[in-house]
Design a protein around this motif. Structure first.
Motif, PDB file in Angstrom:
ATOM      1  N   HIS A 136       0.826  -1.212   0.000  1.00  0.00           N
ATOM      2  CA  HIS A 136       0.000   0.000   0.000  1.00  0.00           C
ATOM      3  C   HIS A 136       0.858   1.259   0.000  1.00  0.00           C
ATOM      4  O   HIS A 136       1.895   1.332   0.656  1.00  0.00           O
ATOM      5  N   SER A 137       0.396   2.250  -0.736  1.00  0.00           N
ATOM      6  CA  SER A 137       1.108   3.534  -0.795  1.00  0.00           C
ATOM      7  C   SER A 137       0.529   4.503   0.228  1.00  0.00           C
ATOM      8  O   SER A 137      -0.663   4.454   0.535  1.00  0.00           O
ATOM      9  N   GLY A 138       1.342   5.361   0.765  1.00  0.00           N
ATOM     10  CA  GLY A 138       0.858   6.406   1.658  1.00  0.00           C
ATOM     11  C   GLY A 138       0.690   5.991   3.099  1.00  0.00           C
ATOM     12  O   GLY A 138       0.211   6.778   3.913  1.00  0.00           O
ATOM     13  N   GLY A 139       1.050   4.762   3.434  1.00  0.00           N
ATOM     14  CA  GLY A 139       0.936   4.322   4.819  1.00  0.00           C
ATOM     15  C   GLY A 139      -0.419   3.705   5.121  1.00  0.00           C
ATOM     16  O   GLY A 139      -1.415   4.419   5.246  1.00  0.00           O
ATOM     17  N   PHE A 140      -0.476   2.391   5.181  1.00  0.00           N
ATOM     18  CA  PHE A 140      -1.725   1.677   5.430  1.00  0.00           C
ATOM     19  C   PHE A 140      -2.216   1.926   6.854  1.00  0.00           C
ATOM     20  O   PHE A 140      -1.451   1.829   7.809  1.00  0.00           O
ATOM     21  N   GLU A 141      -3.525   2.258   6.993  1.00  0.00           N
ATOM     22  CA  GLU A 141      -4.110   2.532   8.298  1.00  0.00           C
ATOM     23  C   GLU A 141      -5.195   1.505   8.601  1.00  0.00           C
ATOM     24  O   GLU A 141      -6.235   1.482   7.946  1.00  0.00           O
ATOM     25  N   THR A 142      -4.942   0.656   9.588  1.00  0.00           N
ATOM     26  CA  THR A 142      -5.910  -0.358   9.979  1.00  0.00           C
ATOM     27  C   THR A 142      -7.178   0.300  10.527  1.00  0.00           C
ATOM     28  O   THR A 142      -7.111   1.216  11.337  1.00  0.00           O
ATOM     29  N   GLY A 143      -8.325  -0.172  10.044  1.00  0.00           N
ATOM     30  CA  GLY A 143      -9.590   0.380  10.507  1.00  0.00           C
ATOM     31  C   GLY A 143     -10.021   1.644   9.797  1.00  0.00           C
ATOM     32  O   GLY A 143     -11.030   2.255  10.169  1.00  0.00           O
ATOM     33  N   LYS A 144      -9.262   2.065   8.781  1.00  0.00           N
ATOM     34  CA  LYS A 144      -9.612   3.263   8.016  1.00  0.00           C
ATOM     35  C   LYS A 144      -9.628   2.946   6.515  1.00  0.00           C
ATOM     36  O   LYS A 144      -8.798   3.444   5.744  1.00  0.00           O
ATOM     37  N   PRO A 145     -10.564   2.109   6.092  1.00  0.00           N
ATOM     38  CA  PRO A 145     -10.618   1.695   4.678  1.00  0.00           C
ATOM     39  C   PRO A 145     -10.848   2.848   3.709  1.00  0.00           C
ATOM     40  O   PRO A 145     -10.336   2.824   2.591  1.00  0.00           O
ATOM     41  N   TYR A 146     -11.615   3.853   4.142  1.00  0.00           N
ATOM     42  CA  TYR A 146     -11.872   4.999   3.255  1.00  0.00           C
ATOM     43  C   TYR A 146     -10.560   5.673   2.865  1.00  0.00           C
ATOM     44  O   TYR A 146     -10.292   5.917   1.682  1.00  0.00           O
ATOM     45  N   GLN A 147      -9.727   5.974   3.858  1.00  0.00           N
ATOM     46  CA  GLN A 147      -8.459   6.642   3.591  1.00  0.00           C
ATOM     47  C   GLN A 147      -7.529   5.756   2.783  1.00  0.00           C
ATOM     48  O   GLN A 147      -6.792   6.236   1.906  1.00  0.00           O
ATOM     49  N   ASN A 148      -7.555   4.448   3.045  1.00  0.00           N
ATOM     50  CA  ASN A 148      -6.699   3.524   2.303  1.00  0.00           C
ATOM     51  C   ASN A 148      -7.073   3.479   0.827  1.00  0.00           C
ATOM     52  O   ASN A 148      -6.200   3.437  -0.050  1.00  0.00           O
ATOM     53  N   VAL A 149      -8.379   3.501   0.545  1.00  0.00           N
ATOM     54  CA  VAL A 149      -8.837   3.504  -0.846  1.00  0.00           C
ATOM     55  C   VAL A 149      -8.413   4.794  -1.547  1.00  0.00           C
ATOM     56  O   VAL A 149      -7.923   4.777  -2.685  1.00  0.00           O
ATOM     57  N   VAL A 150      -8.587   5.916  -0.867  1.00  0.00           N
ATOM     58  CA  VAL A 150      -8.187   7.206  -1.440  1.00  0.00           C
ATOM     59  C   VAL A 150      -6.686   7.223  -1.717  1.00  0.00           C
ATOM     60  O   VAL A 150      -6.235   7.710  -2.770  1.00  0.00           O
ATOM     61  N   ASP A 151      -5.885   6.693  -0.798  1.00  0.00           N
ATOM     62  CA  ASP A 151      -4.433   6.635  -0.991  1.00  0.00           C
ATOM     63  C   ASP A 151      -4.074   5.835  -2.238  1.00  0.00           C
ATOM     64  O   ASP A 151      -3.231   6.247  -3.039  1.00  0.00           O
ATOM     65  N   THR A 152      -4.718   4.679  -2.400  1.00  0.00           N
ATOM     66  CA  THR A 152      -4.423   3.812  -3.543  1.00  0.00           C
ATOM     67  C   THR A 152      -4.713   4.511  -4.862  1.00  0.00           C
ATOM     68  O   THR A 152      -3.899   4.488  -5.788  1.00  0.00           O
ATOM     69  N   PHE A 153      -5.874   5.150  -4.953  1.00  0.00           N
ATOM     70  CA  PHE A 153      -6.274   5.764  -6.213  1.00  0.00           C
ATOM     71  C   PHE A 153      -5.786   7.197  -6.363  1.00  0.00           C
ATOM     72  O   PHE A 153      -6.180   7.901  -7.293  1.00  0.00           O
ATOM     73  N   SER A 154      -4.910   7.609  -5.456  1.00  0.00           N
ATOM     74  CA  SER A 154      -4.234   8.893  -5.612  1.00  0.00           C
ATOM     75  C   SER A 154      -2.915   8.711  -6.351  1.00  0.00           C
ATOM     76  O   SER A 154      -2.189   9.685  -6.596  1.00  0.00           O
ATOM     77  N   THR A 155      -2.591   7.455  -6.703  1.00  0.00           N
ATOM     78  CA  THR A 155      -1.379   7.164  -7.466  1.00  0.00           C
ATOM     79  C   THR A 155      -1.765   6.736  -8.875  1.00  0.00           C
ATOM     80  O   THR A 155      -2.792   6.079  -9.070  1.00  0.00           O
TER      81      THR A 155
END
Length: 223
Positions: A136-155
């Motif tokens: 995962h890019s941007g630092g994976f955050e457990t329990g925060k799927p919304y932010q993780n999805v945004v991080d992925t598609f920001s690349t």
């Protein structure tokens, strides 16, 4: 009896059809869940948490989710193994190429094979990205799927990998649903048009539904 059925061509095609339909049902549910991201952080994160508590208190935390995962793994493995073995059997049956080719059938077959490979690789990447956070890019955050999805598609590469895979998925469903219907005996002269239309609509809706998420991030609708 089970071994006899599995060793037959009809048996392997039936396994492919049934496992494919199981995965298709999951994809429909998964797409609907993904679209919740357009309703905001709280809504999407709540949905992700709900997935882990389904069935409580009868089922323990995440037991239902793990049961779904096991069923999906079995379906994916059964689908891939039967597809590979059928492909090898087909090659052995006609080691030399036909003089006259049916372009449409050849294209569909090649699309299914390469589409399957692309989707198999994508599943591995997708799990490592948004489930374990390994790539995962941007630092994976457990329990925060919304932010993780945004991080992925920001690349740019996250978008390319996902969109290419979803286009391959659309083609796979379009041909696979039709093939499964024929294998399971649902096809007939009167139902063929309905089945083909259903296959096209399902493929289009799922492709658009899944691609809508990275497009939403890229355009700033989801941020």
């Amino acid at each position: 009896m089970a071994r006899t059925v599995w060793d037959s061509t009809v048996g392997k095609k039936t396994v492919m059809a049934v496992s494919g339909l199981v995965m298709l049902l999951y994809l429909v549910a998964h797409m609907i869940g993904n679209l919740k991201i357009f309703f905001g952080t709280e809504e999407f994160n709540h949905y992700a948490h709900w997935l882990r508590t389904v069935g409580e208190p009868f089922m323990h935390y995440e037991w239902t989710l793990w049961l779904i995962r096991v069923v999906l793994v079995v379906a994916v493995v059964a689908h891939a193994v039967s597809a590979y073995q059928l492909s090898r059997r087909d090659i052995k049956a006609r080691p030399s190429k036909y003089v006259h080719k049916k372009a449409r059938a050849g294209y569909a077959t090649r699309t299914m094979r390469w589409g399957g490979v692309i989707l198999g690789l994508f599943i591995v990447w997708h799990l490592l990205d948004l489930t374990t956070g390994t790539v995962h890019s941007g630092g994976f955050e457990t329990g925060k799927p919304y932010q993780n999805v945004v991080d992925t598609f920001s690349t740019w590469y996250g978008n390319v990998v996902y969109i290419v895979a979803m286009l391959a998925l659309g083609l796979h469903i379009r041909h696979g649903f039709w093939s499964a219907a024929q294998t399971l005996g649902a096809g007939s002269r009167t139902r063929d048009r309905v089945l083909k239309t259903t296959a096209n609509v399902l493929a289009l809706l799922l492709t658009i539904g899944f691609i809508a998420v990275p497009v939403g991030v890229m355009t700033g609708v989801v941020s």
